[in-house]
Design a protein around this motif. Structure first.
Motif, PDB file in Angstrom:
ATOM      1  N   ALA A  62       0.869  -1.183   0.000  1.00 34.03           N
ATOM      2  CA  ALA A  62       0.000   0.000   0.000  1.00 34.03           C
ATOM      3  C   ALA A  62       0.900   1.225   0.000  1.00 34.03           C
ATOM      4  O   ALA A  62       1.986   1.203   0.597  1.00 34.03           O
ATOM      5  N   VAL A  63       0.456   2.271  -0.681  1.00 31.61           N
ATOM      6  CA  VAL A  63       1.242   3.506  -0.734  1.00 31.61           C
ATOM      7  C   VAL A  63       0.347   4.704  -0.421  1.00 31.61           C
ATOM      8  O   VAL A  63      -0.879   4.620  -0.527  1.00 31.61           O
ATOM      9  N   TYR A  64       0.992   5.800  -0.022  1.00 31.71           N
ATOM     10  CA  TYR A  64       0.278   7.057   0.196  1.00 31.71           C
ATOM     11  C   TYR A  64       1.188   8.198  -0.226  1.00 31.71           C
ATOM     12  O   TYR A  64       2.418   8.035  -0.306  1.00 31.71           O
ATOM     13  N   GLU A  65       0.557   9.347  -0.485  1.00 31.13           N
ATOM     14  CA  GLU A  65       1.348  10.479  -0.976  1.00 31.13           C
ATOM     15  C   GLU A  65       2.013  11.193   0.186  1.00 31.13           C
ATOM     16  O   GLU A  65       1.362  11.490   1.189  1.00 31.13           O
ATOM     17  N   VAL A  66       3.308  11.476   0.037  1.00 29.79           N
ATOM     18  CA  VAL A  66       4.018  12.274   1.046  1.00 29.79           C
ATOM     19  C   VAL A  66       4.532  13.535   0.343  1.00 29.79           C
ATOM     20  O   VAL A  66       4.667  13.561  -0.889  1.00 29.79           O
ATOM     21  N   PRO A  67       4.803  14.626   1.095  1.00 30.34           N
ATOM     22  CA  PRO A  67       5.311  15.840   0.446  1.00 30.34           C
ATOM     23  C   PRO A  67       6.617  15.553  -0.310  1.00 30.34           C
ATOM     24  O   PRO A  67       7.458  14.789   0.176  1.00 30.34           O
ATOM     25  N   GLU A  68       6.755  16.186  -1.496  1.00 24.82           N
ATOM     26  CA  GLU A  68       7.920  15.938  -2.366  1.00 24.82           C
ATOM     27  C   GLU A  68       9.250  16.130  -1.618  1.00 24.82           C
ATOM     28  O   GLU A  68      10.198  15.387  -1.836  1.00 24.82           O
ATOM     29  N   ASN A  69       9.274  17.127  -0.725  1.00 23.20           N
ATOM     30  CA  ASN A  69      10.552  17.415  -0.043  1.00 23.20           C
ATOM     31  C   ASN A  69      10.829  16.474   1.143  1.00 23.20           C
ATOM     32  O   ASN A  69      11.801  16.649   1.861  1.00 23.20           O
ATOM     33  N   GLN A  70       9.946  15.458   1.329  1.00 21.09           N
ATOM     34  CA  GLN A  70      10.192  14.507   2.426  1.00 21.09           C
ATOM     35  C   GLN A  70      10.413  13.080   1.932  1.00 21.09           C
ATOM     36  O   GLN A  70      10.536  12.149   2.724  1.00 21.09           O
ATOM     37  N   THR A  71      10.475  12.908   0.605  1.00 25.46           N
ATOM     38  CA  THR A  71      10.556  11.537   0.071  1.00 25.46           C
ATOM     39  C   THR A  71      11.814  10.804   0.559  1.00 25.46           C
ATOM     40  O   THR A  71      11.808   9.575   0.649  1.00 25.46           O
ATOM     41  N   HIS A  72      12.865  11.559   0.906  1.00 20.97           N
ATOM     42  CA  HIS A  72      14.119  10.913   1.340  1.00 20.97           C
ATOM     43  C   HIS A  72      13.974  10.193   2.689  1.00 20.97           C
ATOM     44  O   HIS A  72      14.878   9.489   3.105  1.00 20.97           O
ATOM     45  N   GLN A  73      12.825  10.378   3.347  1.00 24.21           N
ATOM     46  CA  GLN A  73      12.627   9.707   4.654  1.00 24.21           C
ATOM     47  C   GLN A  73      11.854   8.392   4.527  1.00 24.21           C
ATOM     48  O   GLN A  73      11.598   7.719   5.515  1.00 24.21           O
ATOM     49  N   TYR A  74      11.449   8.036   3.310  1.00 22.38           N
ATOM     50  CA  TYR A  74      10.521   6.900   3.136  1.00 22.38           C
ATOM     51  C   TYR A  74      11.042   5.884   2.117  1.00 22.38           C
ATOM     52  O   TYR A  74      11.966   6.175   1.357  1.00 22.38           O
ATOM     53  N   GLY A  75      10.370   4.718   2.087  1.00 21.23           N
ATOM     54  CA  GLY A  75      10.529   3.786   0.974  1.00 21.23           C
ATOM     55  C   GLY A  75       9.589   4.267  -0.124  1.00 21.23           C
ATOM     56  O   GLY A  75       8.397   4.461   0.120  1.00 21.23           O
ATOM     57  N   ILE A  76      10.138   4.516  -1.312  1.00 25.66           N
ATOM     58  CA  ILE A  76       9.337   5.137  -2.389  1.00 25.66           C
ATOM     59  C   ILE A  76       9.232   4.171  -3.571  1.00 25.66           C
ATOM     60  O   ILE A  76      10.182   3.437  -3.865  1.00 25.66           O
ATOM     61  N   VAL A  77       8.051   4.174  -4.228  1.00 26.41           N
ATOM     62  CA  VAL A  77       7.885   3.315  -5.412  1.00 26.41           C
ATOM     63  C   VAL A  77       7.695   4.168  -6.667  1.00 26.41           C
ATOM     64  O   VAL A  77       7.217   5.303  -6.589  1.00 26.41           O
ATOM     65  N   GLY A  78       8.063   3.592  -7.814  1.00 27.53           N
ATOM     66  CA  GLY A  78       7.777   4.212  -9.107  1.00 27.53           C
ATOM     67  C   GLY A  78       6.450   3.671  -9.605  1.00 27.53           C
ATOM     68  O   GLY A  78       6.175   2.479  -9.446  1.00 27.53           O
ATOM     69  N   ARG A  79       5.614   4.537 -10.209  1.00 30.58           N
ATOM     70  CA  ARG A  79       4.277   4.125 -10.628  1.00 30.58           C
ATOM     71  C   ARG A  79       4.237   3.802 -12.116  1.00 30.58           C
ATOM     72  O   ARG A  79       4.606   4.622 -12.950  1.00 30.58           O
ATOM     73  N   GLY A  80       3.766   2.583 -12.447  1.00 28.06           N
ATOM     74  CA  GLY A  80       3.609   2.196 -13.849  1.00 28.06           C
ATOM     75  C   GLY A  80       2.144   2.171 -14.237  1.00 28.06           C
ATOM     76  O   GLY A  80       1.344   2.958 -13.708  1.00 28.06           O
ATOM     77  N   LYS A  81       1.781   1.215 -15.118  1.00 23.94           N
ATOM     78  CA  LYS A  81       0.406   1.146 -15.641  1.00 23.94           C
ATOM     79  C   LYS A  81      -0.599   0.717 -14.572  1.00 23.94           C
ATOM     80  O   LYS A  81      -0.264  -0.064 -13.686  1.00 23.94           O
ATOM     81  N   ASP A  82      -1.848   1.209 -14.695  1.00 21.81           N
ATOM     82  CA  ASP A  82      -2.917   0.762 -13.798  1.00 21.81           C
ATOM     83  C   ASP A  82      -3.264  -0.694 -14.119  1.00 21.81           C
ATOM     84  O   ASP A  82      -3.128  -1.132 -15.258  1.00 21.81           O
ATOM     85  N   THR A  83      -3.734  -1.435 -13.105  1.00 21.96           N
ATOM     86  CA  THR A  83      -4.093  -2.844 -13.318  1.00 21.96           C
ATOM     87  C   THR A  83      -5.602  -3.019 -13.153  1.00 21.96           C
ATOM     88  O   THR A  83      -6.284  -2.143 -12.605  1.00 21.96           O
TER      89      THR A  83
END
Ligand code: UTP
Length: 292
Positions: free
Chosen positions: A160-181
């Motif tokens: 599961a993922v949620y949106e975090v502020p762009e300037n805080q991404t370095h504090q999290y595990g981040i995923v790249g988004r591809g095609k919808d399923t």
């Protein structure tokens, strides 16, 4: 498709950020309003239809096992005193006999290691993994229920993922988004733990809810220690994603990180405000406190 029946809860961490509260009491037993944090997360697993709860515990965590067991003396006393609603509440929360398992992580070597400790109990089945620290307060459908729906339409590994502020991404595990399923999720193109500032593929952070295929255990068995000298789950998931499909589901709601003091305090406020029996009075008291 293999059935998805088991939910794993890693509860062996030391909870050092909550000392001295966690000296003799597990942090998972801290209460958000009137339910321990671990009970809120077990509720989410149950609402998703998961049947068997696997707890990876450690020293000082016996009280978690007691919490998910019957307490005859208490029930007898409540019965004698005619406290029916309280008895019903206890009965509702109690897992069925034989549907909990407890195993020990003998030393807190990291989340990846805690998950690996569940391998014999989980066996060759996919399983859900819920981090008890992270409370997912849903706006619409509970997080794990959404993920299980997606899994049934389109099996594979999920986070599961949620949106975090762009300037805080370095504090999290981040995923790249591809095609919808088809299942309401999306393909994950990459996963990075705490990317350097400006290098994150998106602002979608991994939130602490997973569905994993049993192949993860073989990878974890060989996983060297990573960041902080701990065996990291994200490192093992990155390896798994090279050979197995990985999808994301975007959570619709508020996430409270109860591993931090502010997250825990805000969780209490948010859950109290969502309670019809408490919210009106709580609002008045909070206004007084804030001088409003
Ligand atoms: P955290 O790193 O947030 O928990 O792990 P912690 O180590 O208890 O926290 P602090 O930093 O000392 O305050 C997230 C979840 O993973 C579990 C924890 O119990 C928590 O639920 N965990 C972590 C384990 O079960 N084993 C570990 O070795 C590490």
């Amino acid at each position: 498709m293999k059935p998805l029946r088991k939910a794993v809860f890693p509860v062996a961490g030391l909870g050092t950020r909550f000392l001295p509260a966690t000296k003799a009491m597990p942090k998972e037993m801290l209460t958000v309003v009137d339910r321990p944090v671990i009970q809120h997360v077990a509720d989410e697993a149950r609402e998703a239809g998961l049947e068997h709860f696997v707890f990876v515990t450690g020293r000082n965590k016996n009280v978690i096992e007691d919490h998910f067991d019957r307490m005859y003396e208490l029930e007898d006393t409540l019965q004698e005193r005619g406290k029916k609603p309280e008895l019903e509440l206890l009965a509702r929360d109690l897992p069925e006999a034989g549907q909990t398992s407890f195993t020990r992580q003998q030393a807190p070597l990291g989340l990846g290691h805690a998950v690996w400790c569940a391998r014999d109990i989980v066996g060759a089945e996919p399983f859900a993994l819920l981090l008890p620290d992270m409370l997912h307060q849903a706006r619409t459908r509970p997080c794990m229920a959404m993920m299980v729906d997606a899994y049934h339409k389109n099996p594979g590994n999920y986070v599961a993922v949620y949106e975090v502020p762009e300037n805080q991404t370095h504090q999290y595990g981040i995923v790249g988004r591809g095609k919808d399923t088809a299942g309401g999720g999306f393909e994950i193109t990459e996963m990075i733990e705490k990317p350097p500032q400006g290098k994150a593929p998106s602002n979608l952070a991994i939130s602490g809810r997973y569905i994993l295929e049993p192949e993860i255990f073989k990878i974890l068995a060989k996983q060297p220690r990573g960041a902080g000298g701990e065996i990291q789950l994200t490192d093992a998931m990155i390896t798994l994603a090279k050979t197995r499909p990985f999808y994301g589901v975007t959570f619709d709601g508020a996430i409270h990180d109860c591993g931090t003091k502010i997250g825990f305090l805000v969780a209490n406020a948010a859950y109290a405000l969502a309670r019809h029996d408490l919210a009106p009075t709580y609002r008045i008291e909070m206004k007084k406190l804030l001088g409003g």
